[in-house]
Design an enzyme around this catalytic site. Structure first.
Site, PDB file in Angstrom:
ATOM      1  N   GLU A 165      16.520 -14.438   4.750  1.00 33.02           N
ATOM      2  CA  GLU A 165      17.079 -15.361   5.759  1.00 33.02           C
ATOM      3  C   GLU A 165      17.255 -14.753   7.148  1.00 33.02           C
ATOM      4  OE1 GLU A 165      20.675 -16.826   3.978  1.00 33.02           O
ATOM      5  OE2 GLU A 165      19.602 -17.987   2.480  1.00 33.02           O
ATOM      6  N   ASP A 212      13.214 -16.850   2.578  1.00 31.65           N
ATOM      7  CA  ASP A 212      14.028 -17.649   3.518  1.00 31.65           C
ATOM      8  C   ASP A 212      14.015 -19.118   3.106  1.00 31.65           C
ATOM      9  OD1 ASP A 212      15.577 -18.301   5.774  1.00 31.65           O
ATOM     10  OD2 ASP A 212      14.374 -17.045   7.113  1.00 31.65           O
ATOM     11  N   GLU A 279      14.067 -20.160  -5.158  1.00 34.51           N
ATOM     12  CA  GLU A 279      15.446 -20.617  -5.445  1.00 34.51           C
ATOM     13  C   GLU A 279      15.461 -22.131  -5.606  1.00 34.51           C
ATOM     14  OE1 GLU A 279      18.266 -19.024  -2.608  1.00 34.51           O
ATOM     15  OE2 GLU A 279      17.250 -17.092  -2.546  1.00 34.51           O
TER      16      GLU A 279
HETATM   17  C1  XIL Z   1      24.293 -18.143  -3.646  1.00 32.89           C
HETATM   18  C2  XIL Z   1      24.820 -18.076  -5.075  1.00 32.89           C
HETATM   19  O1  XIL Z   1      24.135 -19.031  -5.852  1.00 32.89           O
HETATM   20  C3  XIL Z   1      26.311 -18.356  -5.100  1.00 32.89           C
HETATM   21  O2  XIL Z   1      26.827 -18.125  -6.411  1.00 32.89           O
HETATM   22  C4  XIL Z   1      27.039 -17.453  -4.102  1.00 32.89           C
HETATM   23  O3  XIL Z   1      28.390 -17.817  -4.044  1.00 32.89           O
HETATM   24  C5  XIL Z   1      26.412 -17.566  -2.720  1.00 32.89           C
HETATM   25  O4  XIL Z   1      25.018 -17.286  -2.813  1.00 32.89           O
HETATM   26  N1  XIL Z   1      20.254 -18.396  -0.538  1.00 32.89           N
HETATM   27  C6  XIL Z   1      20.193 -17.198  -1.222  1.00 32.89           C
HETATM   28  C7  XIL Z   1      21.050 -17.000  -2.416  1.00 32.89           C
HETATM   29  O5  XIL Z   1      19.333 -16.363  -0.904  1.00 32.89           O
HETATM   30  O6  XIL Z   1      21.427 -15.657  -2.573  1.00 32.89           O
HETATM   31  C8  XIL Z   1      22.269 -17.892  -2.390  1.00 32.89           C
HETATM   32  O7  XIL Z   1      22.943 -17.743  -3.642  1.00 32.89           O
HETATM   33  C9  XIL Z   1      21.862 -19.322  -2.136  1.00 32.89           C
HETATM   34  C10 XIL Z   1      21.181 -19.450  -0.798  1.00 32.89           C
END
Ligand code: XIL
Length: 372
Positions: A165, A212, A279
C-alpha cells in the site's frame, strides 16, 4: 509360537478398528461429496486464504482450510508491529506455529508484509533522543528487520508481499503519487527498491511482490491509481528491484468494475510481472471499501444480494481463468463471513456457520465449465 501370532492378530484388529474410527472422524470434517476449491483450480493457480492458524480456530474451520486451500497468508502475525514491536523485541511464536502447521498439512505460506505504513511500530522512525530518526538509522533498522524476519523463514515461504500500500488514493495517475507515510518522509521513494533487494538477499528463492488495493482502478482509461502503479512498477524494474509480481488486493463490492481488473492483469503481465489476487472479498451489502463499515441492516442481507455477489465472483473467476498464465494465486481474505475483517458485509464464500454460499457454487461452476 501361538502367543506371538495371537498377539499379532489382536494388534492388527485394534489397528484396523482405530483406522476405521479415524477415517470416519475425518469423513465428518471433510465430506467426500464436497468439491474442493484448490482441486477445482489445480494446474491453473493456487487458491489461498488468510488467517493466523491454528490458534483459536475450530476443528471444523481447520478442516475447511485443509480441504479448500493450498496456500495460507498470515492475516496479521507476520506484519512489522506483531513481529517486531520494539527495536530489541521480536515475536515469532504465532508465525512459527503457522508455518509448522502449514507444512504438516501441505499448505504453502505467503509472507505478509515487510514495509507498510500501518501496523508498524513508531520506534522505526524515532531517534535515540525522541527526535525523528535519520534516513540512515531508519534504513539500518529496516534492513535488520527484513534480514531477521524474512531470513527466519528462508526457504519456507513461497513469497512475500515486500511492500504494501505505498500509493496514495485520489491521484490523477500522472505521477507515482506515493503515500506520504513515515517511510516516505524518513527515507524517500527508494525505500521500495532497497526493501526488495534486502528481501531477495534474505530469501533468494522467495517470489517478491508489490501489494496494494484499488490499483486496478483506472486501468481501462489509463489513469488514477492504476496509472500510478504502472509508473511505480516501471521505476522499480529500472532500478533493479528483484520484483516478481503484483498483488491486487481485491477488496471489492457488488459494482466493482471488472473490466478494470482484466485490463490491469494484462498491463502488469506486459511488464513481465505475475499477478495474484491477494486479499479477495466482495461485500454483499453496504459501503464498498474499507473495513469495519457498520451499515444499518447488514445483519439481514437478502438472498438477492447473495445471488448478485455470486455473479461478481463468477465473472471475476472467468477473467482469472482466461488469464491463468499470468495469475499465480487467488487468496481470500478469511475463510467465512465470521472470519472476515468485513464480516458485517458478508463478503466471503462461506457464511458465519461455515456453510457454502451461492458464491462458492458459482466459482466451482466456472472451474467446471472453463472460461467463456
Ligand atoms: C487487516 C486484518 O484483516 C485485520 O484483522 C487487522 O485488524 C487490520 O488488517 N490490507 C492489508 C491487510 O494488506 O493486511 C489488512 O488486514 C486488510 C487491508
Amino acid at each position: 509360537m501361538t502367543k506371538p501370532i495371537s498377539l499379532t492378530i489382536v494388534s492388527y484388529v485394534i489397528f484396523s478398528i482405530a483406522s476405521i474410527l479415524q477415517a470416519s472422524a475425518q469423513d465428518t470434517s471433510a465430506p467426500a461429496n464436497l468439491v474442493s476449491l484448490k482441486d477445482a483450480f489445480a494446474g491453473k493457480f493456487l487458491i489461498g486464504c488468510a488467517g493466523d492458524v491454528p490458534g483459536r480456530y475450530s476443528e471444523a474451520e481447520l478442516a475447511n482450510i485443509k480441504l479448500h486451500y493450498n496456500i495460507i497468508t498470515p492475516e496479521n502475525s507476520m506484519k512489522p508491529q506483531p513481529t517486531h514491536p520494539s527495536e530489541e523485541t521480536y515475536n515469532f511464536a504465532t508465525p512459527d506455529t503457522l508455518v509448522a502447521w502449514a507444512a504438516e498439512n501441505n499448505l504453502k505460506v505467503w509472507g505478509h508484509t515487510l514495509v507498510w505504513h500501518a501496523q508498524t511500530g513508531n520506534w522505526f522512525f524515532q531517534g535515540t533522543n525522541g527526535e525523528p530518526a535519520s534516513r540512515e538509522l531508519a534504513l539500518e533498522r529496516l534492513k535488520k528487520h527484513i534480514m531477521t524476519v524474512a531470513g527466519r523463514y528462508k526457504g519456507k515461504l513461497l513469497g512475500w508481499d515486500v511492500v504494501n500500500e505505498s500509493i496514495a488514493d485520489g491521484g490523477s495517475g500522472e505521477t507515482e503519487n506515493l503515500r506520504k507515510s513515515s517511510w516516505y518522509r524518513t527515507v524517500g521513494p527508494d525505500v521500495l527498491t532497497l526493501a526488495f533487494k534486502w528481501a531477495h538477499e534474505a530469501d533468494p528463492e522467495a517470489k517478491l511482490y508489490y501489494n496494494d488495493y484499488n490499483i486496478e482502478q483506472g486501468a481501462v482509461a489509463n489513469r488514477g491509481k492504476h496509472a500510478s502503479s504502472m509508473l511505480l512498477l516501471k521505476r522499480l524494474i529500472k532500478e533493479g528491484a528483484p520484483i516478481d509480481g503484483v498483488g491486487i488486493q481485491g477488496h471489492w463490492h457488488l459494482t466493482t468494475n471488472l473490466e478494470d481488473v482484466e485490463k490491469a492483469i494484462e498491463n502488469y503481465a506486459s511488464l513481465g510481472l505475475k499477478v495474484s489476487i491477494t486479499e479477495l472479498d466482495v461485500t454483499a451489502t453496504g459501503s464498498n471499501t474499507g473495513a469495519f463499515q457498520t451499515d444499518a441492516g447488514t445483519n439481514s442481507v437478502t438472498a438477492e444480494a447473495f445471488q448478485k455477489q455470486a455473479e461478481v465472483y463468477r465473472k471475476l473467476f472467468q477473467i482469472l481463468l482466461k488469464h491463468q498464465k499470468s495469475v499465480e494465486r487467488v487468496t481470500f481474505w478469511g475463510i467465512s463471513d465470521r472470519r472476515s475483517w468485513r464480516s458485517r458485509q458478508r463478503p466471503l464464500l462461506f457464511d458465519a456457520q461455515l456453510q457454502p454460499k451461492p458464491a462458492l457454487q458459482a466459482i466451482l461452476d466456472v472451474a467446471k465449465r472453463g472460461q467463456p
